[in-house]
Structure formats: C-alpha cells, structure tokens
Design an enzyme around this catalytic site. Structure first.
Site, PDB file in Angstrom:
ATOM      1  CB  SER A 154      -0.862  -0.017   1.268  1.00 49.22           C
ATOM      2  OG  SER A 154      -1.458   1.241   1.471  1.00 49.22           O
ATOM      3  CE1 TYR A 167      -4.112  -2.203   5.130  1.00 53.83           C
ATOM      4  CE2 TYR A 167      -4.319   0.091   4.502  1.00 53.83           C
ATOM      5  CZ  TYR A 167      -4.362  -1.233   4.170  1.00 53.83           C
ATOM      6  OH  TYR A 167      -4.653  -1.618   2.881  1.00 53.83           O
TER       7      TYR A 167
HETATM    8  P1  NAD Z   1     -11.660  -6.042   0.275  1.00 56.14           P
HETATM    9  O1  NAD Z   1     -12.059  -5.884   1.703  1.00 56.14           O
HETATM   10  O2  NAD Z   1     -12.652  -5.784  -0.788  1.00 56.14           O
HETATM   11  O3  NAD Z   1     -11.035  -7.502   0.041  1.00 56.14           O
HETATM   12  C1  NAD Z   1     -10.308  -8.188   1.031  1.00 56.14           C
HETATM   13  C2  NAD Z   1     -10.786  -9.633   1.021  1.00 56.14           C
HETATM   14  O4  NAD Z   1      -9.988 -10.349   1.974  1.00 56.14           O
HETATM   15  C3  NAD Z   1     -12.254  -9.800   1.456  1.00 56.14           C
HETATM   16  O5  NAD Z   1     -12.970 -10.524   0.469  1.00 56.14           O
HETATM   17  C4  NAD Z   1     -12.167 -10.577   2.757  1.00 56.14           C
HETATM   18  O6  NAD Z   1     -13.242 -11.493   2.948  1.00 56.14           O
HETATM   19  C5  NAD Z   1     -10.853 -11.290   2.604  1.00 56.14           C
HETATM   20  N1  NAD Z   1     -10.308 -11.675   3.915  1.00 56.14           N
HETATM   21  C6  NAD Z   1     -10.346 -10.967   5.080  1.00 56.14           C
HETATM   22  N2  NAD Z   1      -9.807 -11.678   6.061  1.00 56.14           N
HETATM   23  C7  NAD Z   1      -9.416 -12.868   5.528  1.00 56.14           C
HETATM   24  C8  NAD Z   1      -8.813 -14.026   6.079  1.00 56.14           C
HETATM   25  N3  NAD Z   1      -8.479 -14.126   7.364  1.00 56.14           N
HETATM   26  N4  NAD Z   1      -8.561 -15.060   5.237  1.00 56.14           N
HETATM   27  C9  NAD Z   1      -8.896 -14.975   3.923  1.00 56.14           C
HETATM   28  N5  NAD Z   1      -9.481 -13.917   3.358  1.00 56.14           N
HETATM   29  C10 NAD Z   1      -9.747 -12.865   4.164  1.00 56.14           C
HETATM   30  O7  NAD Z   1     -10.371  -5.103   0.135  1.00 56.14           O
HETATM   31  P2  NAD Z   1      -9.633  -4.515  -1.150  1.00 56.14           P
HETATM   32  O8  NAD Z   1      -9.730  -3.046  -1.062  1.00 56.14           O
HETATM   33  O9  NAD Z   1     -10.043  -5.215  -2.393  1.00 56.14           O
HETATM   34  O10 NAD Z   1      -8.120  -4.857  -0.774  1.00 56.14           O
HETATM   35  C11 NAD Z   1      -7.398  -5.953  -1.293  1.00 56.14           C
HETATM   36  C12 NAD Z   1      -5.945  -5.814  -0.850  1.00 56.14           C
HETATM   37  O11 NAD Z   1      -5.398  -4.585  -1.342  1.00 56.14           O
HETATM   38  C13 NAD Z   1      -5.768  -5.745   0.680  1.00 56.14           C
HETATM   39  O12 NAD Z   1      -4.571  -6.391   1.033  1.00 56.14           O
HETATM   40  C14 NAD Z   1      -5.656  -4.273   0.956  1.00 56.14           C
HETATM   41  O13 NAD Z   1      -5.001  -4.022   2.166  1.00 56.14           O
HETATM   42  C15 NAD Z   1      -4.859  -3.832  -0.264  1.00 56.14           C
HETATM   43  N6  NAD Z   1      -4.970  -2.414  -0.582  1.00 56.14           N
HETATM   44  C16 NAD Z   1      -6.170  -1.815  -0.821  1.00 56.14           C
HETATM   45  C17 NAD Z   1      -6.180  -0.460  -1.113  1.00 56.14           C
HETATM   46  C18 NAD Z   1      -7.457   0.259  -1.388  1.00 56.14           C
HETATM   47  O14 NAD Z   1      -7.397   1.485  -1.558  1.00 56.14           O
HETATM   48  N7  NAD Z   1      -8.590  -0.404  -1.467  1.00 56.14           N
HETATM   49  C19 NAD Z   1      -5.007   0.262  -1.174  1.00 56.14           C
HETATM   50  C20 NAD Z   1      -3.821  -0.364  -0.916  1.00 56.14           C
HETATM   51  C21 NAD Z   1      -3.807  -1.710  -0.630  1.00 56.14           C
END
Ligand code: NAD
Length: 274
Positions: A154, A167
């Site tokens: 991130s 985070y």
């Molecule tokens: P999201 O919440 O839509 O997806 C995360 C998924 O992880 C969910 O489907 C959830 O059920 C699953 N999950 C949670 N705990 C779990 C566990 N213990 N075991 C297995 N699965 C589990 O989030 P997103 O925004 O699509 O993010 C995806 C990745 O990208 C994450 O690692 C997030 O930190 C990273 N990220 C997101 C952003 C953003 O702006 N959205 C920015 C930087 C990084």
C-alpha cells in the site's frame, strides 16, 4: 524468447487470497481473461464462489475455495485443494488484507486508547496473512525451483499515513517481507522464483469507504478530498488500474525483476504536495 510472448501467461495457474474482495475479485477475472486458471480463495466462501462462477460462466477455468489466511491448517488445506482441482500452482497473489475502524485514530479515538486486539488483528491479517500462504504455497515452488509471488502492499508501506498506525506498520512489514523472501527464495532455492509487491494508491473499496466518504451523504470526507488533491491523476483508483502492473509481474516480461514494490497510485507518491 520471442518478444511476442513477453506478456503471455496463458495456461498458468494462479491462487489469489482475498479473491472474493473488490480489488482481487476484479484481478481474478482479468487474469482468467488472460488465459490463466484461477483459484479464488477467501474467508467468505460465497464471495469466492461468486467470482469463480463468473469466470467459469465467461468460459474461463476457476474454483472458489474457503481459506483463513491466519490459520496455518486452513492455508495448508486450501493449498492442497487448489492442487487437486487445478494442478500445480504457478503463482500466488496475497490479496487478503485491510484496515479496521477500531485500529484507526479519530477525534473521539486517541491513539493511546486504541484496543490492543484491534491493533493485533490488523497486523495479523496483513503480515501473518501474507507470510502463512507464502509458506504453504511457497514450499512446492521451492521444491520445483520455479514460481511467482505477488504481495499486496500500500502507499503507507513507503510513508505512514495519518490515523492508521497498525495498517501502516503492517504494510511496511509486507514490503520488507517481500524483499526478504525474494532474496531467500532466489539464494536458497532458485532464481526462477520471484517475489514482488504492488502498492495500490487510494482505491475506493469497502475497507476504506468509512474513511474517504461520508456514510450518510456519500460526499467525500476532508481526508478523501485531501487524497484527491494529492493524487496528480485527480481521482481514486479502481481495480482495473492494478491489472497491468500485476500482469507484468506475473509474465516473462518481468523475469529480471525481483524484490520490488511497484506503486500504482496515480502519482501520489511522487507528489510533494506543492
Ligand atoms: P476487500 O475488503 O474488498 O477484500 C479483502 C478480502 O480479503 C475480502 O474478500 C475478505 O473477505 C478477505 N479476507 C479478510 N480476512 C481474511 C482471512 N483471514 N482469510 C482470507 N481472506 C480474508 O479489500 P480490497 O480493497 O479489495 O483490498 C485488497 C488488498 O489490497 C488488501 O490487502 C488491501 O489491504 C490492499 N490495498 C487496498 C487499497 C485500497 O485502496 N482499497 C489500497 C492499498 C492496498
């Protein structure tokens, strides 16, 4: 190598944790469109199956499998189920992760009062939740001497962001672990195993919606406005914005690229604010 094959990933198999979520669900569908066979892994079994079903209906090949990336036995079982269903797993994408409101400071939630458990949960999900799949899916890669891992970092991996100490610490650790594992796999097992990360900028998804938009009105919060002002692209990102960078990291085009963390952030990390 024929230059026309530089980005060819056809017939390769990828396992994606968090594949039921916004960013990795989209990515799973995109990689299936590129000809990859996809294991969609998520704590929410139904969410994983919805993504896998959509891929299969569109003519691709996918399975949805339940996993808890914090439970070693669950990760091991999921890796065995993936192999049974799709054969050898060539690529692991560690997408499960995210922040939590209880580990976020605010006017009525000083840093000093944050719950220990909330802090631990965020550190655990992002750090251990990346490490454990690398152990279980990485072992056969080490045995074969071939494989690709992509972790989800991130913007806060480079510089911490206000309000989200757990985070920020967690994603910084994911970037550090990516570098560590890249060197470890290449030196101890094979240079044909590569480990990289992508650092998405601000994508509006469920895990950050509460910080970036007002739940009642849907308007941007001051934080959401500040992010847009500091993003030269002038907008939040979307899952499609990640596809090219990840595709590149999975393809032969990046075969000399190892241990890096690629910002996909609309220029956010390059902008000093003036
Ligand atoms: P999201 O919440 O839509 O997806 C995360 C998924 O992880 C969910 O489907 C959830 O059920 C699953 N999950 C949670 N705990 C779990 C566990 N213990 N075991 C297995 N699965 C589990 O989030 P997103 O925004 O699509 O993010 C995806 C990745 O990208 C994450 O690692 C997030 O930190 C990273 N990220 C997101 C952003 C953003 O702006 N959205 C920015 C930087 C990084």
């Amino acid at each position: 190598m024929a230059m026309s094959g530089l980005f060819d990933v056809t017939g390769r198999t990828v396992a994606i944790t968090g594949g039921g979520g916004v960013l990795c669900g989209g990515l799973a569908r995109y990689l299936a469109d590129c000809g990859m066979r996809v294991a969609v892994l998520d704590l929410k079994r139904l969410a994983a199956e919805v993504v896998a079903d959509a891929i299969n209906e569109a003519g691709g090949e996918a399975v949805g499998i339940e996993i808890d990336v914090l439970d070693r036995d669950s990760v091991r079982a999921a890796s065995q189920t993936c192999e049974k269903a799709l054969g050898r797993i060539d690529v692991l994408i560690n997408g499960a992760g995210g922040n939590h409101p209880d580990a976020t400071t605010g006017p009525d939630k000083p840093f000093f009062d944050l719950a220990t458990g909330a802090f631990e949960k965020v550190l655990g999900l992002n750090v251990l939740g990346t490490v454990l799949p690398c152990m279980e899916f990485g072992r056969p890669m080490a045995e074969r001497g071939e494989g690709i891992i992509v972790n989800m970092a991130s913007m806060n991996a480079f510089k911490p962001l206000t309000r989200i100490p757990a985070y920020s610490a967690a994603k910084s650790a994911v970037k550090n672990f990516t570098e560590w594992l890249a060197v470890h796999m290449a030196k101890e097992y094979s240079p044909s195993i590569r480990v990289n990360a992508v650092a998405p900028g601000f994508m509006l998804t469920e895990q950050n919606r509460f910080l970036l938009t007002d739940a009642a009105t849907g308007e941007l919060t001051p934080r959401g406005r500040s992010i847009i002002e500091h993003t030269p692209a002038g907008r939040f990102g979307a899952d499609e914005d990640l596809y090219g960078a990840v595709h590149w990291l999975l393809s032969p085009a990046s075969r000399f690229v190892n241990g890096i963390c690629v910002p996909v952030d609309g220029g956010y990390s390059a902008f000093g604010g003036v």
